[in-house]
Design an enzyme around this catalytic site. Structure first.
Site, mmCIF file in Angstrom:
data_model
loop_
_atom_site.group_PDB
_atom_site.id
_atom_site.type_symbol
_atom_site.label_atom_id
_atom_site.label_comp_id
_atom_site.label_asym_id
_atom_site.label_seq_id
_atom_site.Cartn_x
_atom_site.Cartn_y
_atom_site.Cartn_z
ATOM 1 N N TYR A 159 44.368 51.753 -18.531
ATOM 2 C CA TYR A 159 46.543 50.879 -17.970
ATOM 3 C C TYR A 159 46.812 50.503 -19.643
ATOM 4 C CZ TYR A 159 45.951 51.244 -13.012
ATOM 5 O OH TYR A 159 45.902 51.885 -11.717
ATOM 6 N N ARG A 216 49.715 53.045 0.422
ATOM 7 C CA ARG A 216 50.409 51.931 0.600
ATOM 8 C C ARG A 216 51.041 50.792 1.717
ATOM 9 N NH1 ARG A 216 51.931 52.417 -5.584
ATOM 10 N NH2 ARG A 216 50.193 52.737 -6.952
ATOM 11 N N PHE A 231 51.157 41.306 -15.830
ATOM 12 C CA PHE A 231 49.979 41.793 -14.777
ATOM 13 C C PHE A 231 48.676 42.377 -15.120
ATOM 14 C CE2 PHE A 231 52.811 45.036 -14.497
ATOM 15 C CZ PHE A 231 52.423 45.710 -14.525
ATOM 16 N N GLU A 283 45.317 61.306 -17.309
ATOM 17 C CA GLU A 283 44.028 60.244 -17.040
ATOM 18 C C GLU A 283 43.438 61.495 -16.336
ATOM 19 O OE1 GLU A 283 48.532 58.025 -15.543
ATOM 20 O OE2 GLU A 283 48.004 59.221 -14.118
ATOM 21 N N HIS A 290 46.599 54.714 -6.657
ATOM 22 C CA HIS A 290 47.174 55.249 -8.515
ATOM 23 C C HIS A 290 47.504 56.957 -8.047
ATOM 24 C CE1 HIS A 290 48.178 55.886 -12.046
ATOM 25 N NE2 HIS A 290 47.360 57.055 -12.232
ATOM 26 N N THR A 327 55.457 50.404 -5.090
ATOM 27 C CA THR A 327 53.945 49.717 -5.156
ATOM 28 C C THR A 327 53.864 48.543 -4.798
ATOM 29 O OG1 THR A 327 54.730 50.642 -8.010
ATOM 30 C CG2 THR A 327 53.398 48.964 -8.029
ATOM 31 N N ARG A 387 53.996 60.637 -4.487
ATOM 32 C CA ARG A 387 54.261 59.191 -5.194
ATOM 33 C C ARG A 387 55.564 59.143 -3.935
ATOM 34 N NH1 ARG A 387 53.646 55.997 -9.447
ATOM 35 N NH2 ARG A 387 54.848 54.736 -8.658
ATOM 36 N N ASN A 429 46.511 47.911 -4.038
ATOM 37 C CA ASN A 429 47.736 48.364 -2.872
ATOM 38 C C ASN A 429 46.818 49.423 -3.497
ATOM 39 O OD1 ASN A 429 47.773 49.579 -6.153
ATOM 40 N ND2 ASN A 429 50.045 49.640 -6.225
ATOM 41 N N LYS A 457 41.437 52.781 -5.578
ATOM 42 C CA LYS A 457 41.307 51.564 -5.588
ATOM 43 C C LYS A 457 40.048 51.247 -4.914
ATOM 44 C CE LYS A 457 45.708 51.206 -8.026
ATOM 45 N NZ LYS A 457 46.802 50.511 -8.300
HETATM 46 P P1 IDP Z 1 52.272 52.070 -9.566
HETATM 47 O O1 IDP Z 1 50.823 52.386 -9.560
HETATM 48 O O2 IDP Z 1 52.844 52.576 -8.197
HETATM 49 O O3 IDP Z 1 52.595 53.576 -10.417
HETATM 50 P P2 IDP Z 1 52.992 50.345 -12.022
HETATM 51 O O4 IDP Z 1 54.111 50.223 -12.819
HETATM 52 O O5 IDP Z 1 52.673 51.855 -13.241
HETATM 53 O O6 IDP Z 1 52.914 50.898 -10.588
HETATM 54 O O7 IDP Z 1 52.249 49.050 -12.558
HETATM 55 C C1 IDP Z 1 50.315 49.862 -12.625
HETATM 56 C C2 IDP Z 1 49.461 48.461 -11.057
HETATM 57 O O8 IDP Z 1 49.728 47.842 -12.117
HETATM 58 C C3 IDP Z 1 50.577 48.528 -10.042
HETATM 59 O O9 IDP Z 1 49.602 50.273 -9.093
HETATM 60 C C4 IDP Z 1 49.702 47.488 -9.666
HETATM 61 O O10 IDP Z 1 48.222 47.710 -9.380
HETATM 62 C C5 IDP Z 1 49.673 46.600 -10.354
HETATM 63 N N1 IDP Z 1 50.642 46.271 -10.733
HETATM 64 C C6 IDP Z 1 52.766 46.109 -10.857
HETATM 65 N N2 IDP Z 1 52.977 45.583 -11.110
HETATM 66 C C7 IDP Z 1 52.294 44.286 -10.049
HETATM 67 C C8 IDP Z 1 53.065 42.790 -10.539
HETATM 68 O O11 IDP Z 1 54.747 42.671 -10.580
HETATM 69 N N3 IDP Z 1 51.862 42.216 -9.769
HETATM 70 C C9 IDP Z 1 50.590 42.881 -9.930
HETATM 71 N N4 IDP Z 1 50.029 43.933 -10.126
HETATM 72 C C10 IDP Z 1 51.088 45.042 -10.656
HETATM 73 MG MG MG Z 2 52.061 54.354 -12.750
#
Ligand code: IDP
Ligand code: MG
Length: 139
Positions: A51, A104, A59, A128, A117, A93, A87, A114, A11
């Site tokens: 997304y 991460r 968010f 994707e 992805h 996350t 993962r 973070n 990212k």
């Molecule tokens: P993941 O990347 O671990 O699969 P997802 O729930 O799919 O997590 O969320 C996609 C992306 O959205 C996350 O990687 C992060 O960049 C952002 N994100 C997820 N939850 C939050 C939050 O609570 N606050 C701000 N950004 C978030």
């Molecule tokens: Mg995800």
């Protein structure tokens, strides 16, 4: 049966930190093979489509803005049990909850920025990767 492909992005925050090399090294050393790779930048529209599943979440708008704020590295990865193993390698996350030594844990700034992805299913890994790569860009 678990598939052998997963999709990742390094990212904009991790690119900005000059962490492309260190992150790819960790990924390679964990046994993942690079099937396709691209250094590019998403428009807000493209990040919004990538997304789309999160549309409506609090968010979402900020995520789209962040993911289109600078270049990313898109990578299609190959390994047995790719989705689950990747993962594990990246961690939770929210980096505050990510295990020590995960990508991460090492490189993320916060729950939004973070670092990487990782696909959450075999089906999404294919969706994707076809968002970024054509047949002739995969090896
Ligand atoms: P993941 O990347 O671990 O699969 P997802 O729930 O799919 O997590 O969320 C996609 C992306 O959205 C996350 O990687 C992060 O960049 C952002 N994100 C997820 N939850 C939050 C939050 O609570 N606050 C701000 N950004 C978030
Ligand atoms: Mg995800």
């Amino acid at each position: 049966m678990a598939g052998n492909l997963t999709f990742t992005m390094i990212k904009p925050d991790a690119v900005e930190k000059n962490a492309i090399g260190p992150i790819l090294k960790i990924i390679n050393e964990a046994g993942f093979r690079i099937n396709a790779m691209k250094y590019t930048r998403l428009s807000a529209g493209q990040a919004g489509r990538f997304y789309e599943i999160h549309k409506g979440r609090p968010f979402y708008e900020a995520l789209v803005e962040f993911m289109s704020s600078g270049p990313i590295v898109a990578v299609l990865l190959e390994k047995d049990n790719a989705v689950e193993d990747f993962r594990k390698l990246i961690g939770a996350t929210n980096p505050e909850n990510a295990d020590t030594g995960t990508i991460r844990n090492l490189f993320a700034t916060n729950v939004q920025m973070n670092a990487v992805h990782g696909s959450d299913s075999d089906e999404n890994a294919l969706i994707e990767s076809s968002f970024f790569f054509s047949e002739m860009e995969r090896f």
